[in-house]
Design a protein around this motif. Structure first.
Motif, mmCIF file in Angstrom:
data_model
loop_
_atom_site.group_PDB
_atom_site.id
_atom_site.type_symbol
_atom_site.label_atom_id
_atom_site.label_comp_id
_atom_site.label_asym_id
_atom_site.label_seq_id
_atom_site.Cartn_x
_atom_site.Cartn_y
_atom_site.Cartn_z
ATOM 1 N N UNK A 54 0.984 -1.499 -0.007
ATOM 2 C CA UNK A 54 -0.022 -0.052 0.081
ATOM 3 C C UNK A 54 1.032 1.217 -0.046
ATOM 4 N N UNK A 55 1.445 1.523 -1.047
ATOM 5 C CA UNK A 55 1.842 3.086 -1.414
ATOM 6 C C UNK A 55 1.449 4.149 -0.659
ATOM 7 N N UNK A 56 -0.262 4.347 -1.105
ATOM 8 C CA UNK A 56 -0.755 5.524 -0.095
ATOM 9 C C UNK A 56 -1.125 5.674 1.188
ATOM 10 N N UNK A 57 -0.395 4.369 1.568
ATOM 11 C CA UNK A 57 -0.728 4.566 3.145
ATOM 12 C C UNK A 57 -0.506 5.669 3.727
ATOM 13 N N UNK A 58 -0.233 6.774 5.036
ATOM 14 C CA UNK A 58 -0.385 7.468 5.561
ATOM 15 C C UNK A 58 0.228 7.380 6.829
ATOM 16 N N UNK A 59 1.407 8.023 6.849
ATOM 17 C CA UNK A 59 1.676 7.561 8.563
ATOM 18 C C UNK A 59 1.823 9.258 9.215
ATOM 19 N N UNK A 60 1.858 9.195 10.269
ATOM 20 C CA UNK A 60 1.588 10.561 10.922
ATOM 21 C C UNK A 60 2.441 10.593 13.053
ATOM 22 N N UNK A 61 3.264 12.229 12.438
ATOM 23 C CA UNK A 61 3.982 12.087 13.764
ATOM 24 C C UNK A 61 3.323 11.683 14.716
ATOM 25 N N UNK A 62 4.641 11.736 15.672
ATOM 26 C CA UNK A 62 4.199 11.877 17.020
ATOM 27 C C UNK A 62 3.106 13.190 17.232
ATOM 28 N N UNK A 63 2.603 12.672 18.414
ATOM 29 C CA UNK A 63 2.038 14.139 19.340
ATOM 30 C C UNK A 63 2.715 14.576 19.603
ATOM 31 N N UNK A 64 2.657 16.037 19.568
ATOM 32 C CA UNK A 64 4.402 17.131 19.419
ATOM 33 C C UNK A 64 3.912 18.483 20.310
ATOM 34 N N UNK A 65 4.429 19.091 21.022
ATOM 35 C CA UNK A 65 3.918 20.224 20.955
ATOM 36 C C UNK A 65 4.207 21.419 21.872
ATOM 37 N N UNK A 66 4.511 22.967 21.856
ATOM 38 C CA UNK A 66 5.541 23.656 22.609
ATOM 39 C C UNK A 66 5.319 24.177 23.245
ATOM 40 N N UNK A 107 9.972 21.771 23.242
ATOM 41 C CA UNK A 107 9.872 20.890 22.219
ATOM 42 C C UNK A 107 9.486 19.565 23.244
ATOM 43 N N UNK A 108 8.431 19.272 23.090
ATOM 44 C CA UNK A 108 7.393 17.863 23.524
ATOM 45 C C UNK A 108 6.897 16.897 23.583
ATOM 46 N N UNK A 109 7.323 15.538 23.123
ATOM 47 C CA UNK A 109 6.663 14.594 22.488
ATOM 48 C C UNK A 109 5.446 13.829 24.188
ATOM 49 N N UNK A 110 4.329 13.719 23.639
ATOM 50 C CA UNK A 110 3.446 12.727 23.904
ATOM 51 C C UNK A 110 3.551 11.026 23.419
ATOM 52 N N UNK A 111 3.631 9.690 23.978
ATOM 53 C CA UNK A 111 4.393 8.816 23.529
ATOM 54 C C UNK A 111 3.003 7.855 24.384
ATOM 55 N N UNK A 112 2.477 6.789 24.070
ATOM 56 C CA UNK A 112 2.220 5.618 24.732
ATOM 57 C C UNK A 112 2.839 4.424 24.885
ATOM 58 N N UNK A 325 3.576 7.792 14.633
ATOM 59 C CA UNK A 325 2.443 7.786 15.876
ATOM 60 C C UNK A 325 1.642 6.557 15.525
ATOM 61 N N UNK A 326 1.883 6.032 14.389
ATOM 62 C CA UNK A 326 0.836 4.778 13.698
ATOM 63 C C UNK A 326 1.720 3.677 12.603
ATOM 64 N N UNK A 327 2.744 3.232 13.602
ATOM 65 C CA UNK A 327 3.594 2.596 12.985
ATOM 66 C C UNK A 327 3.280 0.873 12.856
ATOM 67 N N UNK A 328 3.647 0.150 11.799
ATOM 68 C CA UNK A 328 3.047 -1.203 11.804
ATOM 69 C C UNK A 328 3.500 -2.053 13.386
ATOM 70 N N UNK A 329 3.194 -2.515 13.216
ATOM 71 C CA UNK A 329 3.683 -3.366 14.812
ATOM 72 C C UNK A 329 5.472 -4.452 13.930
#
Length: 417
Positions: A54-66, A107-112, A325-329
């Motif tokens: 699936x070459x059209x799959x979109x990945x999203x950045x890690x949730x982050x804020x200032x 720069x602060x990241x939020x991770x599960x 944020x949404x990597x493959x297992x």
């Protein structure tokens, strides 16, 4: 020169630890010509497989804020904790606690994630560009808390007074919500390529693999090449059941196990284990009780072996660099420091460097991945041997950094070479 420890290393026929880390063959590689031919055939089939991904799959950045960082260790710590629980405003907090140490615009990241007890947590972490003393705060994972808007809220860690330290509190204040944005498709395709080649449906070690120290893990016998294919596959299966753990910086057992698994899996054409084993060697991704930086220089990266297999090494490695944020297992994440060194040895180094500069300057890319590209670039340039080339590259990154958001660019001080 790497130090030998115990009889295990003296007996390691295929992992000579002397002037060079591992034995090389006539082709100048750590895999002989016959093995390389087997691997090349697998690569050809994997490139056909990639076309069906699936070459059209979109990945999203890690949730982050200032956000802002607050540290307080005065006599009013407990009251400050209560005020944070009552969601005091940042301005009122500064006025009430003038002795608090404040660091604005981090720069602060939020991770599960999972902690050492394998318990799910929410981890808030500072991404510092100045030093390695990043603040992180962990809370028990709750879906509604993870997804809840964070604007104008606090996250803190409170420590009671002990005989060794004062009562203290460290906190993040979030003026804005966390954001996760889509990566451009050109970046997402690189992640898809790496997932296709590395195979995220399996892991190098079995899920219930034991951790073994010193020479107790399954080793590679001297006559292993005379074994039948079935016997080799059985041996590899046994190796995947026991993970070597280094006792110290000079304990080379994890890397010895790594090369042994790479040699054996390559010989039986087990690509899934082979590529993970080779990438682990490149990234020095092994378990150790302790590891001093003095030992790092003798651990080579072996990027040439991948380049000789007609792999798109550029896309493969970049696919392991992005944090999403949404990597493959079982997605494989590369080590920024080690990959910087490997890329400095690549025949396509300039191609790698060009993309890093593009990423640093890319206003559509999230801040975290832009900073990772910056670190990768400076690590790679640090290993560049030519002083003239290093100076040229340094001038380029200085210009690229100027295009980062001001709160990040202001933290970066690049010394002229």
């Amino acid at each position: 020169m790497l130090k030998k420890i115990g009889t295990l290393f003296a007996a390691a026929l295929f992992t000579s630890i002397s002037a060079q880390e591992f034995t090389t063959f006539k082709n100048g590689l750590i895999y002989n010509e016959n093995t390389m031919t087997k691997l090349e055939k697998i690569v050809d089939s994997l490139h056909l497989k990639y076309k069906t991904c699936d070459l059209n799959k979109i990945f999203y950045s890690k949730p982050q804020t200032k956000g802002h960082i607050i540290r307080l260790d005065s006599n009013h710590v407990l009251q400050a904790k209560k005020d944070m629980d009552n969601n005091i405003s940042f301005e009122d907090f500064m006025a009430k606690y003038p002795n608090a140490k404040i660091e604005k615009d981090a720069l602060i990241l939020k991770t599960r994630a999972k902690n050492y007890q394998d318990k799910e947590i929410i981890r808030y972490e500072e991404m510092s560009l100045i030093d390695d003393e990043d603040l992180y705060i962990e809370n028990d994972y709750k879906k509604n808390l993870y997804e809840k808007p964070a604007k104008n809220t606090w996250a803190y860690v409170y420590r009671d007074k002990t005989s060794y330290s004062q009562e203290s509190i460290e906190a993040f204040y979030f003026p804005e919500n966390f954001k996760s944005i889509p990566l451009d498709q050109k970046y997402s395709k690189q992640i898809v390529y790496s997932d296709c080649l590395i195979d995220t449906s399996s892991t190098k070690f079995k899920e219930n693999a034991k951790n073994e120290r010193f020479s107790s893990f399954v080793s590679l016998p001297k006559n292993w090449q005379k074994l039948s294919k079935k016997e080799k596959e059985k041996l590899l299966d046994n190796m995947r059941s026991e993970q070597a753990v280094g006792s110290c910086s000079n304990d080379q057992s994890p890397r010895i196990q790594g090369i042994n698994m790479a040699l054996l899996s390559a010989d039986v054409a087990n690509w899934e284990v082979f590529l993970k084993s080779h990438l682990d060697i490149m990234n020095d991704r092994f378990e150790r009780v302790s590891d001093g930086s003095y030992a790092w220089k003798d651990r080579q990266t072996y990027i040439k072996e991948l380049e000789e297999l007609d792999i798109n090494v550029h896309d493969l490695l970049f696919g392991t660099i992005f944090r999403v944020e949404n990597p493959e297992k079982n997605h494989y994440y590369g080590n920024i420091g080690r990959l910087g060194r490997a890329i400095s040895e690549s025949k396509d180094k300039n191609l790698f460097l060009a993309q890093m500069l593009t990423m640093v300057e890319d206003e559509k890319l999230d801040d975290y991945n832009r900073i990772l590209a910056y670190f990768l670039y400076t690590n790679c340039n640090g290993y560049t041997k030519s002083k003239t080339e290093k100076k040229f590259n340094n001038a380029k990154i200085i210009n690229s950094v100027k295009k980062l958001p001001k709160y990040l660019a202001d933290q970066i001080k690049i010394e002229t070479v």
